[in-house]
Scaffold this motif. Structure first.
Motif, PDB file in Angstrom:
ATOM      1  N   ALA A 125       0.824  -1.216   0.000  1.00 52.83           N
ATOM      2  CA  ALA A 125       0.000   0.000   0.000  1.00 52.83           C
ATOM      3  C   ALA A 125       0.853   1.258   0.000  1.00 52.83           C
ATOM      4  N   LEU A 126       2.026   1.210   0.614  1.00 47.14           N
ATOM      5  CA  LEU A 126       2.887   2.399   0.656  1.00 47.14           C
ATOM      6  C   LEU A 126       3.347   2.785  -0.749  1.00 47.14           C
ATOM      7  N   ASN A 127       3.818   1.804  -1.506  1.00 48.45           N
ATOM      8  CA  ASN A 127       4.239   2.079  -2.878  1.00 48.45           C
ATOM      9  C   ASN A 127       3.073   2.565  -3.738  1.00 48.45           C
ATOM     10  N   ALA A 128       1.908   1.945  -3.561  1.00 46.15           N
ATOM     11  CA  ALA A 128       0.740   2.343  -4.355  1.00 46.15           C
ATOM     12  C   ALA A 128       0.333   3.779  -4.055  1.00 46.15           C
ATOM     13  N   LEU A 129       0.332   4.149  -2.778  1.00 49.30           N
ATOM     14  CA  LEU A 129      -0.070   5.501  -2.399  1.00 49.30           C
ATOM     15  C   LEU A 129       0.914   6.541  -2.921  1.00 49.30           C
TER      16      LEU A 129
END
Length: 302
Positions: A141-145
């Motif tokens: 989720a960190l990379n996606a955000l």
């Protein structure tokens, strides 16, 4: 005829009665806590290696002397100290800030206060698995955000970078442990008389001066307790690092708990691992003694 002597009931001797009532609990503590502590200390004085049982022998303090020259253990001790201290500083700052907000009156305050306990109540292994998914290099989720916000151009392997790996496990630990500080500080804030703030407003004191001269001194004992507990718990952190980084990269996130685990249950060096655990406990004991002396001094001065 001689008079019969009556035996005194136990209620006439409160010390003996109290001892008898606490005897089952004392025996349980002896069996569950004291005996393992003594036996593990005795084990730390031996060379106990399951991979080479023919060399098992009593070596006194040799394990402890070897530890003082063990660069990998000393590195894990420094990593753990830095991890714990940084986490405590962030947890205290965030805990006080959030508690001050939650101490104000607003709609849904009770519901928000209830939500605050959830991260701290979450099992450590579940918390670790959640953050491992968030930091995942492929679908995290960190990379996606960050990609959607155009902060980074492509997905990054965050936990492969020594600096980022350290920062991210600290943030994950702060997220879980901060609610404990919030709860303690919030309870201390609610115990402060409102008359003190009214008197400060009448004297023309600003909000910052009221916080510095009224709030902070009155909640400082609670902050000291919270800081000491969080510091000790930092030295006990295991699941978070074991699941997310495994101590890597290049041992930059290898805490002492992970080093003890690897030495004892992977290398099967039980004597050396026991000595490692006791030396770490001694390191934790130093700030604990400092806290106890400070707390005792405060009680004497009151």
């Amino acid at each position: 005829m001689p008079r019969k002597l009556r035996s005194r009931p136990l209620t006439d001797n409160p010390q003996l009665l109290g001892l008898l009532l606490t005897l089952p609990a004392l025996m349980a503590i002896l069996a569950v806590v004291l005996i393992p502590i003594v036996s593990s200390f005795w084990l730390s004085l031996h060379q106990k290696d399951l991979s080479r049982p023919q060399y098992d022998a009593f070596i006194a303090l040799k394990n402890y002397l070897t530890l003082l020259r063990d660069s990998r253990y000393l590195n894990s001790l420094w990593v753990t100290f830095r991890f714990s201290l940084t986490s405590v500083i962030m947890e205290v700052i965030l805990g006080v800030s959030i508690a001050l907000v939650l101490n104000q009156r607003f709609v849904g305050r009770g519901f928000v206060r209830g939500l605050m306990i959830l991260p701290w109540a979450m099992p450590s292994i579940v918390n670790a698995a959640m953050w491992k998914w968030i930091y995942n290099a492929d679908y995290g989720a960190l990379n996606a955000l960050l990609t959607q916000l155009h902060i980074i151009e492509g997905y990054r392997v965050w936990l492969a970078d020594p600096t980022w790996a350290t920062i991210l496990i600290i943030l994950a630990n702060v997220w879980k442990e901060t609610p404990f500080t919030v709860i303690l500080v919030l309870a201390a804030l609610q115990a402060i008389p409102e008359d003190l703030y009214e008197a400060a407003r009448v004297d023309g004191a600003s909000a910052w001066r009221s916080f510095w001269h009224i709030t902070l001194p009155l909640i400082s004992p609670v902050l000291m307790v919270a800081s000491m507990l969080q510091f000790i718990w930092g030295f006990q952190t295991f699941e978070l690092v074991y699941v997310t980084t495994g101590g890597g990269p290049f041992s930059t996130t290898e805490l002492t708990t992970l080093r003890v685990y690897a030495t004892t249950f992977r290398s099967l060096r039980f004597g050396y691992g026991a000595a490692m655990a006791y030396l770490t406990s001694l390191v934790i004991l130093i700030p604990a003694v400092f806290y106890i002396r400070s707390a005792y001094r405060r009680v004497v001065e009151m």
